[in-house]
Design an enzyme around this catalytic site. Structure first.
Site, PDB file in Angstrom:
ATOM      1  N   ASP A  15       0.856  -1.180   0.000  1.00 43.40           N
ATOM      2  CA  ASP A  15       0.000   0.000   0.000  1.00 43.40           C
ATOM      3  C   ASP A  15       0.894   1.232   0.000  1.00 43.40           C
ATOM      4  O   ASP A  15       2.114   1.093  -0.089  1.00 43.40           O
ATOM      5  CB  ASP A  15      -0.959  -0.033   1.203  1.00 43.40           C
ATOM      6  CG  ASP A  15      -2.292   0.614   0.871  1.00 43.40           C
ATOM      7  OD1 ASP A  15      -2.288   1.749   0.354  1.00 43.40           O
ATOM      8  OD2 ASP A  15      -3.329  -0.010   1.124  1.00 43.40           O
ATOM      9  N   ASP A  26     -10.414  -2.208   2.598  1.00 40.68           N
ATOM     10  CA  ASP A  26      -9.221  -1.836   1.842  1.00 40.68           C
ATOM     11  C   ASP A  26      -8.029  -2.556   2.466  1.00 40.68           C
ATOM     12  O   ASP A  26      -7.477  -2.119   3.478  1.00 40.68           O
ATOM     13  CB  ASP A  26      -9.032  -0.322   1.886  1.00 40.68           C
ATOM     14  CG  ASP A  26      -8.099   0.154   0.787  1.00 40.68           C
ATOM     15  OD1 ASP A  26      -7.540  -0.689   0.053  1.00 40.68           O
ATOM     16  OD2 ASP A  26      -7.926   1.385   0.647  1.00 40.68           O
ATOM     17  N   ALA A  27      -7.657  -3.695   1.882  1.00 36.95           N
ATOM     18  CA  ALA A  27      -6.648  -4.550   2.504  1.00 36.95           C
ATOM     19  C   ALA A  27      -5.539  -4.916   1.520  1.00 36.95           C
ATOM     20  O   ALA A  27      -4.465  -5.338   1.918  1.00 36.95           O
ATOM     21  CB  ALA A  27      -7.290  -5.824   3.036  1.00 36.95           C
ATOM     22  N   LYS A  28      -5.820  -4.755   0.230  1.00 35.45           N
ATOM     23  CA  LYS A  28      -4.821  -5.002  -0.827  1.00 35.45           C
ATOM     24  C   LYS A  28      -4.090  -6.323  -0.629  1.00 35.45           C
ATOM     25  O   LYS A  28      -2.890  -6.406  -0.809  1.00 35.45           O
ATOM     26  CB  LYS A  28      -3.859  -3.822  -0.928  1.00 35.45           C
ATOM     27  CG  LYS A  28      -4.592  -2.507  -1.235  1.00 35.45           C
ATOM     28  CD  LYS A  28      -3.672  -1.351  -1.540  1.00 35.45           C
ATOM     29  CE  LYS A  28      -4.422  -0.098  -1.946  1.00 35.45           C
ATOM     30  NZ  LYS A  28      -5.205   0.533  -0.868  1.00 35.45           N
ATOM     31  N   ARG A  29      -4.838  -7.363  -0.289  1.00 40.72           N
ATOM     32  CA  ARG A  29      -4.258  -8.671  -0.120  1.00 40.72           C
ATOM     33  C   ARG A  29      -3.918  -9.265  -1.481  1.00 40.72           C
ATOM     34  O   ARG A  29      -4.412  -8.798  -2.522  1.00 40.72           O
ATOM     35  CB  ARG A  29      -5.234  -9.597   0.621  1.00 40.72           C
ATOM     36  CG  ARG A  29      -5.573  -9.145   2.044  1.00 40.72           C
ATOM     37  CD  ARG A  29      -4.358  -9.099   2.941  1.00 40.72           C
ATOM     38  NE  ARG A  29      -4.698  -8.947   4.356  1.00 40.72           N
ATOM     39  CZ  ARG A  29      -4.602  -7.818   5.048  1.00 40.72           C
ATOM     40  NH1 ARG A  29      -4.190  -6.708   4.466  1.00 40.72           N
ATOM     41  NH2 ARG A  29      -4.890  -7.793   6.341  1.00 40.72           N
TER      42      ARG A  29
END
Lengths: 285, 285
Positions: free
Chosen positions: A102, B97-100
């Site tokens: 991020d 919103d974790a963008k894994r």
């Protein structure tokens, strides 16, 4: 000052091992689907395999799935590795397999979470957002990151094997052929970004050709090379393709191959010995 | 069957808004550096802005940084949005919103963590590991994902703007010029993968040209377009470049622009009204 990779190399030398023991408390491996059971699973594995472990790699997903309790257990697992290390008289690095990625203050919060709240020494990260998404982690000079480069899964080619236009690499192109895969671009970037000895790369042991190409693009970097065993990667071919000239530079994570063995301690010892033998053979060639 | 995006569109119509209220309890915004304070911060924001919110977007990092307590608070925040929705009589989607981004059973565990343990309706994911890393999330037919495509940060170009060889796109290339950026490749893939109306894209509102290109590559998909306000993105230009022909297709996340306003309720209402006005203008042109 000690960087993450000098720390890792010290441990690699202490235990004569390139084995990274994966701590994946997958619910199917637990006696009951609970955070307490995940803790038991990890503590038993740590106790059994620590003498042969160059590093431990807890996988955040298998803790997150238990919510807050899982997060508590993840912290306890990292603390337990620290204690076991002290008992052994040789500190064992913890690579948090979290694949975060991020920007700006969010990346800072993830770095703080991994390195301060949890106390991990290193973390896996996605490179997709670029250098400024990595910087907040690199700002911890004694911690490290492994950037995803060429992953071990079948779908890794969707993005990672895209061929990029040669102009992107300018005149410094030293790849093995006339084009460049995206994962090689990542390797080149990582080699350039690694001014403080705290960046490594994730390169699947299932892709021997990719290991060679990434080693050519990033001669100095450590690789975390998953896929040996469960995913069909072959240990000798992988080490042959990816080891640095100094016989180091590759950590081989194994999870199920050890945790599901009848005797995990013995399994870890045997894998360590296999690695050592192959490494000796390769450096004598 | 209701998919994530039909659910979102219902809410967008109910509240005449494209505003996605970001829940970023950054420690600098809290009365004290504690999970309890993060909870207060979020509950106050939810209460004030729910009538104008097409969606809420809690950012996992700012909860993770508080360890297990933060994880408890994150779950409470998602439950609070559910309760506030019921009070309003219109369900508000939660985008975690974790963008894994991981593979196989690890991706399954992340999906379970986000959709079952936490109860989010949608999650942001990295596309770097390819389709098989997304599938475990797509297997929840009523949930959704936003894949990172072109992010709003300065370093996004390191990978996302790499120019890829035309052969990669075959004969279906309908991009605006003779080459293709990596982020356009991701947009094309996402458009192809979206057979169940559960994939959207993250495209920074700071990159107007990219918004146009991604809209050309993925005419049907919803965009989550961060960067308006704090990062310098301009609302009208962004909506003009990215809205679908039906006047939908863009969620505009705003965090600090609302949380730091003297009156967050008023700030949310004003932003919603601005969006509505621009949208009307655009559909009349």
């Amino acid at each position: 000052m000690e960087t993450f990779f000098t720390f890792l190399e010290k441990r690699v030398d202490d235990c004569s091992s390139l084995l990274c023991v994966g701590l994946d408390p997958h619910v199917s491996e637990l006696s009951s689907p609970s955070a307490a059971s995940a803790l038991d699973f990890c503590l038993t594995l740590i106790k059994a395999t620590a003498p042969y472990a160059a590093a431990f790699k807890p996988n955040a997903a298998f803790f997150e799935v238990f919510g807050a309790e899982g997060w508590t257990v993840l912290k306890q697992v990292i603390e337990a590795i620290d204690e076991e290390s002290k008992r052994l008289g040789s500190m064992i690095p913890v690579v948090l397999d979290a694949k975060r990625g991020d920007i700006a203050s969010t990346a800072e919060a993830y770095a703080m979470s991994a390195f301060e709240t949890l106390g991990a020494h290193c973390i896996t990260l996605s490179p997709y957002l670029g250098k400024d998404s990595i910087d907040p982690f690199l700002n911890y000079p004694e911690r490290g990151v492994f950037l995803l480069c060429k992953t071990s899964n079948a779908g890794s080619g969707d993005l990672q094997d895209v061929k990029i236009m040669k102009e992107e690499r300018g005149k410094t192109d030293d790849s093995l052929s006339s084009f460049l895969f995206l994962y090689e671009h990542v390797a080149h970037l990582a080699q350039t970004w690694n001014t403080n000895n705290n960046i490594g790369l994730v390169v699947g042991a299932t892709h021997i050709e990719a290991l060679k190409r990434v080693r050519a693009a990033a001669p100095d970097l450590w690789f975390l090379a998953p896929g040996v065993g469960a995913q069909g990667g072959e240990l000798e071919a992988a080490l042959r393709a990816g080891l640095r000239r100094d016989g180091r530079g590759m950590l081989i994570p194994i999870s199920r191959g050890i945790s599901r063995a009848k005797n995990p301690k013995l399994a870890a010892a045997e894998i360590r010995d296999q690695m050592l033998q192959i490494k000796r053979q390769l450096t004598q060639e």
